[in-house]
Design a protein around this motif. Structure first.
Motif, PDB file in Angstrom:
ATOM      1  N   PHE A  10       8.729  60.036 -22.020  1.00 58.55           N
ATOM      2  CA  PHE A  10       7.912  61.255 -21.545  1.00 58.55           C
ATOM      3  C   PHE A  10       9.170  62.438 -21.923  1.00 58.55           C
ATOM      4  CE2 PHE A  10       5.577  58.914 -18.666  1.00 58.55           C
ATOM      5  CZ  PHE A  10       4.311  59.188 -19.380  1.00 58.55           C
ATOM      6  N   GLU A  11      10.542  62.249 -21.795  1.00 54.79           N
ATOM      7  CA  GLU A  11      11.471  63.307 -22.066  1.00 54.79           C
ATOM      8  C   GLU A  11      11.634  63.772 -23.672  1.00 54.79           C
ATOM      9  OE1 GLU A  11      13.817  66.409 -21.224  1.00 54.79           O
ATOM     10  OE2 GLU A  11      12.847  64.957 -19.653  1.00 54.79           O
ATOM     11  N   VAL A  12      11.523  62.446 -24.460  1.00 52.05           N
ATOM     12  CA  VAL A  12      11.360  62.784 -25.903  1.00 52.05           C
ATOM     13  C   VAL A  12      10.294  63.531 -26.197  1.00 52.05           C
ATOM     14  CG1 VAL A  12      11.205  61.605 -28.169  1.00 52.05           C
ATOM     15  CG2 VAL A  12      12.908  60.783 -26.598  1.00 52.05           C
ATOM     16  N   ALA A  13       8.900  63.198 -25.560  1.00 55.85           N
ATOM     17  CA  ALA A  13       7.673  63.971 -25.866  1.00 55.85           C
ATOM     18  C   ALA A  13       7.732  65.287 -25.656  1.00 55.85           C
ATOM     19  CB  ALA A  13       6.563  63.093 -25.125  1.00 55.85           C
ATOM     20  N   LYS A  14       8.417  65.625 -24.474  1.00 53.73           N
ATOM     21  CA  LYS A  14       8.674  66.971 -23.809  1.00 53.73           C
ATOM     22  C   LYS A  14       9.595  67.970 -24.864  1.00 53.73           C
ATOM     23  CE  LYS A  14      10.982  69.015 -20.161  1.00 53.73           C
ATOM     24  NZ  LYS A  14      11.564  68.726 -18.885  1.00 53.73           N
ATOM     25  N   GLN A  15      10.851  67.022 -25.366  1.00 52.16           N
ATOM     26  CA  GLN A  15      11.642  67.927 -25.946  1.00 52.16           C
ATOM     27  C   GLN A  15      11.410  67.742 -27.395  1.00 52.16           C
ATOM     28  OE1 GLN A  15      14.541  69.466 -24.854  1.00 52.16           O
ATOM     29  NE2 GLN A  15      14.621  68.746 -22.770  1.00 52.16           N
ATOM     30  N   ARG A  16      10.698  66.639 -27.918  1.00 50.63           N
ATOM     31  CA  ARG A  16      10.251  66.647 -29.573  1.00 50.63           C
ATOM     32  C   ARG A  16      11.742  66.595 -30.206  1.00 50.63           C
ATOM     33  NH1 ARG A  16       4.578  66.416 -30.441  1.00 50.63           N
ATOM     34  NH2 ARG A  16       3.995  67.007 -28.360  1.00 50.63           N
ATOM     35  N   ASN A  17      12.700  65.754 -29.372  1.00 50.18           N
ATOM     36  CA  ASN A  17      13.782  65.420 -30.227  1.00 50.18           C
ATOM     37  C   ASN A  17      14.758  64.657 -29.052  1.00 50.18           C
ATOM     38  OD1 ASN A  17      16.960  66.125 -30.484  1.00 50.18           O
ATOM     39  ND2 ASN A  17      16.131  67.638 -31.713  1.00 50.18           N
ATOM     40  N   PHE A  18      15.112  63.604 -30.073  1.00 54.81           N
ATOM     41  CA  PHE A  18      15.803  62.245 -29.553  1.00 54.81           C
ATOM     42  C   PHE A  18      17.151  62.614 -28.772  1.00 54.81           C
ATOM     43  CE2 PHE A  18      12.805  59.831 -31.391  1.00 54.81           C
ATOM     44  CZ  PHE A  18      12.799  58.663 -30.785  1.00 54.81           C
ATOM     45  N   THR A  19      17.858  63.608 -29.472  1.00 59.20           N
ATOM     46  CA  THR A  19      19.319  63.906 -29.044  1.00 59.20           C
ATOM     47  C   THR A  19      19.166  64.743 -27.843  1.00 59.20           C
ATOM     48  OG1 THR A  19      20.174  63.814 -31.404  1.00 59.20           O
ATOM     49  CG2 THR A  19      21.648  65.046 -29.814  1.00 59.20           C
ATOM     50  N   LYS A  20      18.194  65.864 -27.878  1.00 56.17           N
ATOM     51  CA  LYS A  20      18.068  66.674 -26.650  1.00 56.17           C
ATOM     52  C   LYS A  20      17.833  65.710 -25.541  1.00 56.17           C
ATOM     53  CE  LYS A  20      17.489  70.812 -29.026  1.00 56.17           C
ATOM     54  NZ  LYS A  20      16.292  72.091 -29.527  1.00 56.17           N
ATOM     55  N   ALA A  21      16.691  64.880 -25.719  1.00 59.95           N
ATOM     56  CA  ALA A  21      16.336  64.039 -24.817  1.00 59.95           C
ATOM     57  C   ALA A  21      17.315  63.408 -24.075  1.00 59.95           C
ATOM     58  CB  ALA A  21      15.226  63.386 -25.051  1.00 59.95           C
ATOM     59  N   ALA A  22      18.215  62.612 -24.819  1.00 64.75           N
ATOM     60  CA  ALA A  22      19.467  62.088 -24.515  1.00 64.75           C
ATOM     61  C   ALA A  22      20.396  62.840 -23.433  1.00 64.75           C
ATOM     62  CB  ALA A  22      20.171  61.442 -25.395  1.00 64.75           C
ATOM     63  N   GLU A  23      20.688  63.928 -23.778  1.00 68.47           N
ATOM     64  CA  GLU A  23      21.387  64.958 -23.087  1.00 68.47           C
ATOM     65  C   GLU A  23      20.916  65.345 -21.972  1.00 68.47           C
ATOM     66  OE1 GLU A  23      21.868  68.361 -25.652  1.00 68.47           O
ATOM     67  OE2 GLU A  23      23.174  67.247 -27.228  1.00 68.47           O
ATOM     68  N   THR A  24      19.750  65.366 -21.823  1.00 69.29           N
ATOM     69  CA  THR A  24      18.849  65.754 -20.490  1.00 69.29           C
ATOM     70  C   THR A  24      18.938  64.455 -19.735  1.00 69.29           C
ATOM     71  OG1 THR A  24      17.463  67.307 -21.672  1.00 69.29           O
ATOM     72  CG2 THR A  24      16.693  66.283 -19.536  1.00 69.29           C
ATOM     73  N   LEU A  25      18.641  63.362 -20.232  1.00 70.99           N
ATOM     74  CA  LEU A  25      18.850  62.020 -19.385  1.00 70.99           C
ATOM     75  C   LEU A  25      20.102  61.613 -19.219  1.00 70.99           C
ATOM     76  CD1 LEU A  25      15.825  60.252 -21.388  1.00 70.99           C
ATOM     77  CD2 LEU A  25      15.679  61.053 -18.978  1.00 70.99           C
ATOM     78  N   ASN A  26      21.109  62.394 -19.660  1.00 72.67           N
ATOM     79  CA  ASN A  26      22.719  61.976 -19.501  1.00 72.67           C
ATOM     80  C   ASN A  26      22.819  60.388 -19.888  1.00 72.67           C
ATOM     81  OD1 ASN A  26      24.710  63.536 -18.834  1.00 72.67           O
ATOM     82  ND2 ASN A  26      24.597  62.876 -16.701  1.00 72.67           N
ATOM     83  N   ILE A  27      22.205  59.979 -21.077  1.00 77.32           N
ATOM     84  CA  ILE A  27      22.528  58.768 -21.667  1.00 77.32           C
ATOM     85  C   ILE A  27      22.513  58.904 -23.266  1.00 77.32           C
ATOM     86  CG2 ILE A  27      21.443  57.340 -20.121  1.00 77.32           C
ATOM     87  CD1 ILE A  27      18.868  57.095 -21.827  1.00 77.32           C
ATOM     88  N   ALA A  28      23.170  57.842 -23.734  1.00 75.33           N
ATOM     89  CA  ALA A  28      23.302  57.967 -25.583  1.00 75.33           C
ATOM     90  C   ALA A  28      21.823  58.111 -26.102  1.00 75.33           C
ATOM     91  CB  ALA A  28      24.293  56.660 -25.949  1.00 75.33           C
ATOM     92  N   GLN A  29      21.838  58.595 -27.390  1.00 76.90           N
ATOM     93  CA  GLN A  29      20.708  58.910 -28.018  1.00 76.90           C
ATOM     94  C   GLN A  29      20.374  57.393 -28.428  1.00 76.90           C
ATOM     95  OE1 GLN A  29      20.644  58.212 -31.691  1.00 76.90           O
ATOM     96  NE2 GLN A  29      18.269  58.696 -31.494  1.00 76.90           N
ATOM     97  N   SER A  30      21.303  56.675 -28.862  1.00 77.91           N
ATOM     98  CA  SER A  30      20.920  55.260 -29.133  1.00 77.91           C
ATOM     99  C   SER A  30      20.001  54.506 -27.998  1.00 77.91           C
ATOM    100  CB  SER A  30      21.951  54.445 -29.836  1.00 77.91           C
ATOM    101  OG  SER A  30      22.969  54.312 -28.706  1.00 77.91           O
ATOM    102  N   ALA A  31      20.433  54.619 -26.896  1.00 79.99           N
ATOM    103  CA  ALA A  31      19.694  54.010 -25.545  1.00 79.99           C
ATOM    104  C   ALA A  31      18.376  54.680 -25.593  1.00 79.99           C
ATOM    105  CB  ALA A  31      20.569  54.318 -24.541  1.00 79.99           C
ATOM    106  N   VAL A  32      18.318  55.896 -25.759  1.00 75.05           N
ATOM    107  CA  VAL A  32      16.901  56.407 -25.768  1.00 75.05           C
ATOM    108  C   VAL A  32      15.967  55.903 -26.486  1.00 75.05           C
ATOM    109  CG1 VAL A  32      15.438  58.592 -26.144  1.00 75.05           C
ATOM    110  CG2 VAL A  32      17.654  58.721 -24.781  1.00 75.05           C
ATOM    111  N   SER A  33      16.543  55.835 -28.232  1.00 73.19           N
ATOM    112  CA  SER A  33      15.772  55.264 -29.136  1.00 73.19           C
ATOM    113  C   SER A  33      15.430  53.791 -28.953  1.00 73.19           C
ATOM    114  CB  SER A  33      16.652  55.408 -30.341  1.00 73.19           C
ATOM    115  OG  SER A  33      15.893  54.656 -31.393  1.00 73.19           O
ATOM    116  N   ARG A  34      16.271  53.020 -28.290  1.00 69.20           N
ATOM    117  CA  ARG A  34      15.947  51.451 -28.068  1.00 69.20           C
ATOM    118  C   ARG A  34      14.918  51.418 -26.798  1.00 69.20           C
ATOM    119  NH1 ARG A  34      15.403  46.813 -29.703  1.00 69.20           N
ATOM    120  NH2 ARG A  34      16.146  45.207 -28.113  1.00 69.20           N
TER     121      ARG A  34
END
Length: 66
Positions: A10-34
């Motif tokens: 939902f964060e990636v869908a909202k941000q339309r960006n993996f890096t920004k979503a990771a920053e918002t979630l306070n986790i690594a971009q690779s973790a979001v992707s995984r």
């Protein structure tokens, strides 16, 4: 399916960006992707089309049926 997978999706869908979503979630971009990859695997549906420049939701990603 885990709550964190949905949260990441939902964060990636909202941000339309993996890096920004990771920053918002306070986790690594690779973790979001995984997490999203694992969500897609568990649903057996592609939710996001990834490219180097943008994130596009598939029709299933626009209206997921969890």
């Amino acid at each position: 399916m885990e709550y964190n997978y949905l949260k990441a999706f939902f964060e990636v869908a909202k941000q339309r960006n993996f890096t920004k979503a990771a920053e918002t979630l306070n986790i690594a971009q690779s973790a979001v992707s995984r997490q999203i990859s694992l969500l897609e695997y568990s649903l057996k549906k592609q939710l996001i089309i990834r490219s180097s420049r943008k994130v596009v939701l598939t029709p299933e990603g626009e209206a997921p049926s969890f």
